[in-house]
Write a protein that holds these residues in place. Structure first.
Motif, short mmCIF file in Angstrom:
data_model
loop_
_atom_site.label_atom_id
_atom_site.label_comp_id
_atom_site.label_asym_id
_atom_site.label_seq_id
_atom_site.Cartn_x
_atom_site.Cartn_y
_atom_site.Cartn_z
N ALA A 83 49.91 55.05 18.26
CA ALA A 83 49.91 53.79 19.02
C ALA A 83 48.51 53.28 19.30
O ALA A 83 48.26 52.08 19.27
CB ALA A 83 50.67 53.97 20.33
N GLY A 84 47.58 54.18 19.60
CA GLY A 84 46.23 53.76 19.95
C GLY A 84 45.27 53.70 18.79
O GLY A 84 44.08 53.43 18.99
N ALA A 85 45.76 53.95 17.58
CA ALA A 85 44.89 54.11 16.43
C ALA A 85 44.54 52.78 15.77
O ALA A 85 44.85 51.70 16.28
CB ALA A 85 45.56 55.04 15.41
N TYR A 86 43.90 52.87 14.60
CA TYR A 86 43.54 51.71 13.81
C TYR A 86 44.58 51.39 12.75
O TYR A 86 44.60 50.29 12.20
CB TYR A 86 42.20 51.94 13.12
N SER A 87 45.42 52.38 12.44
CA SER A 87 46.42 52.23 11.39
C SER A 87 47.39 53.39 11.50
O SER A 87 47.14 54.34 12.25
CB SER A 87 45.74 52.24 10.01
N PRO A 88 48.51 53.36 10.77
CA PRO A 88 49.46 54.47 10.85
C PRO A 88 48.93 55.72 10.16
O PRO A 88 47.98 55.68 9.40
CB PRO A 88 50.69 53.92 10.10
N GLY A 89 49.60 56.83 10.41
CA GLY A 89 49.28 58.09 9.74
C GLY A 89 49.36 59.28 10.67
O GLY A 89 50.03 60.28 10.39
N GLN A 90 48.67 59.20 11.80
CA GLN A 90 48.60 60.35 12.70
C GLN A 90 49.96 60.71 13.31
O GLN A 90 50.15 61.84 13.73
CB GLN A 90 47.59 60.10 13.82
N GLU A 91 50.87 59.75 13.35
CA GLU A 91 52.19 60.04 13.92
C GLU A 91 52.96 61.07 13.08
O GLU A 91 53.92 61.68 13.55
CB GLU A 91 53.01 58.75 14.07
N LEU B 84 38.84 79.10 23.01
CA LEU B 84 40.21 79.57 23.18
C LEU B 84 40.25 80.98 23.76
O LEU B 84 41.29 81.40 24.29
CB LEU B 84 40.94 79.55 21.83
N CYS B 85 39.15 81.69 23.66
CA CYS B 85 39.08 83.04 24.23
C CYS B 85 38.60 83.05 25.68
O CYS B 85 38.51 84.12 26.29
CB CYS B 85 38.17 83.92 23.38
N ALA B 86 38.28 81.89 26.22
CA ALA B 86 37.91 81.83 27.64
C ALA B 86 39.09 82.29 28.48
O ALA B 86 40.24 81.92 28.22
CB ALA B 86 37.52 80.41 28.01
N PRO B 87 38.86 83.13 29.49
CA PRO B 87 39.98 83.65 30.27
C PRO B 87 40.78 82.57 30.99
O PRO B 87 41.94 82.78 31.32
CB PRO B 87 39.31 84.60 31.26
N ASN B 88 40.17 81.41 31.23
CA ASN B 88 40.88 80.33 31.92
C ASN B 88 41.36 79.23 30.97
O ASN B 88 41.83 78.19 31.43
CB ASN B 88 40.01 79.73 33.03
N TRP B 89 41.25 79.46 29.65
CA TRP B 89 41.76 78.47 28.71
C TRP B 89 43.26 78.30 28.92
O TRP B 89 44.01 79.26 29.07
CB TRP B 89 41.49 78.88 27.26
N ALA B 90 43.72 77.03 28.91
CA ALA B 90 45.12 76.76 29.21
C ALA B 90 45.79 75.78 28.25
O ALA B 90 47.02 75.79 28.15
CB ALA B 90 45.26 76.22 30.64
N ALA B 91 45.03 74.94 27.56
CA ALA B 91 45.66 73.95 26.68
C ALA B 91 44.69 73.52 25.59
O ALA B 91 43.49 73.36 25.83
CB ALA B 91 46.13 72.73 27.47
N LEU B 92 45.25 73.32 24.39
CA LEU B 92 44.53 72.75 23.26
C LEU B 92 45.32 71.55 22.78
O LEU B 92 46.51 71.66 22.48
CB LEU B 92 44.38 73.77 22.13
N THR B 93 44.66 70.39 22.71
CA THR B 93 45.27 69.18 22.18
C THR B 93 44.57 68.83 20.87
O THR B 93 43.36 68.66 20.85
CB THR B 93 45.14 68.01 23.17
N ILE B 94 45.34 68.74 19.79
CA ILE B 94 44.79 68.44 18.47
C ILE B 94 45.15 67.02 18.10
O ILE B 94 46.32 66.62 18.16
CB ILE B 94 45.32 69.42 17.41
N CYS B 95 44.15 66.23 17.72
CA CYS B 95 44.37 64.82 17.44
C CYS B 95 43.73 64.40 16.13
O CYS B 95 42.82 65.05 15.62
CB CYS B 95 43.78 63.97 18.56
N GLU B 96 44.22 63.28 15.62
CA GLU B 96 43.64 62.52 14.49
C GLU B 96 43.83 63.17 13.12
O GLU B 96 43.11 62.85 12.18
CB GLU B 96 42.14 62.25 14.73
#
Length: 307
Positions: A14-22, A260-272
């Motif tokens: 939705a926020g991109a320049y063109s389709p694909g990432q969906e 990702l090995c940080a003891p307080n790591w809680a979430a990874l969001t992968i985009c694009e």
């Protein structure tokens, strides 16, 4: 963490320049992401996909295209993220364009406001609909998290507090492409950063310095990974096809693992990720996914859930 890794798909451009990432969340599953995680001993609870959106021209709002869809998708993402955090689970969010991170952040602060965000991206996404005229919210996400003047109220007010984050809760990593408007915000507000050249010189060391210092004060550490940070010729998966600019794939993954090995790591969001940009047989995306699964399998929060 005490529960399996929660996987949330956000099939939106939705926020991109063109389709694909969906296409990315289902494409990552299709090349075996869940199976690869299981093979490495990681318990996974796949929540499926939130309602998605394929980019289209929005002539009714040319400076903030598809903003209503961006907001709705972020709210759906936030609901899933907050539910996972309430269960004390780590989260892997599969986007989608970079506005997906608004949902991850909104969901996290519904549980605890003491979060830190490491933003891995060649860009800093501090633009607003007033500062640029292309209408792509894709590179405006951080400005909306921080409530920068000129941002869209509907996105600024997504979460349980306004703004979603304070400047000292954001750390840019491997950034190398900021407009003067963005650079002024970084410098005037004292936002932490490690620029591309320093990350490329010592990827693991740069990331470890964040884990050992800046990140320690937060209850939960969130990581945003925009694969546009990659040199397109090293791993041709990103929506942006910049060549001879950015990190090599090995450098990116060397940097990602300490975070990702940080003891307080809680979430990874992968985009694009644009699956159409890799090899037709899926081998490019499979190679990315295998190394990602290796990095996640080394994470103490996930390993602890298997005890």
């Amino acid at each position: 963490m005490s529960n399996p890794l929660v996987l949330i798909g956000v099939p939106s451009s939705a926020g991109a320049y063109s389709p694909g990432q969906e296409q990315a969340p289902d494409a990552l599953r299709a090349v075996g992401l869940v199976e690869l995680l299981h093979e490495r001993g990681i318990g996974v609870r796949d929540h499926g996909n939130v309602p998605g959106f394929r980019w289209r021209i929005d002539k009714s709002n040319v400076r903030a295209m598809n903003v209503g869809a961006v907001a709705e998708i972020a709210e759906s993402t936030a609901n899933h993220v907050s539910a996972a955090f309430q269960e004390n689970s780590a989260v892997l969010v599969l986007g989608g364009d970079c506005t997906v991170e608004l949902g991850t952040i909104a969901g996290a602060i519904a549980v605890t406001s003491n979060i830190g965000l490491v933003y891995i991206d060649l860009d800093t996404d501090l633009n607003t609909p007033e500062s640029v005229d292309d209408g792509a919210l894709d590179w405006m996400g951080v400005s909306h998290m921080l409530g920068i003047k000129g941002s869209v109220k509907q996105l600024v007010e997504l979460g349980s507090r306004v703004p979603l984050l304070q400047p000292d809760q954001v750390h840019f990593f491997a950034n190398d492409n900021s407009k003067p408007f963005e650079r002024e915000i970084i410098e005037s507000r004292g936002i932490s950063e490690i620029r591309l050249a320093d990350v490329a010189a010592d990827p693991a060391g740069a990331a470890q310095s964040i884990v050992d210092g800046w990140a320690k004060r937060f209850d939960r550490l969130l990581v945003h990974l925009d694969v546009d940070v990659l040199d397109y010729l090293s791993m041709p998966l990103a929506e942006n096809t910049r060549r001879n600019e950015g990190l090599r794939f090995g450098q990116l993954m060397a940097a990602l693992q300490p975070l990702l090995c940080a003891p307080n790591w809680a979430a990874l969001t992968i985009c694009e990720i644009n699956p159409d940009h890799g090899e037709e047989d899926g081998s490019t995306l499979r190679a990315f996914t295998e190394v990602l699964a290796d990095a996640l399998s080394a994470s103490p929060p996930i390993r602890d859930s298997l005890r």
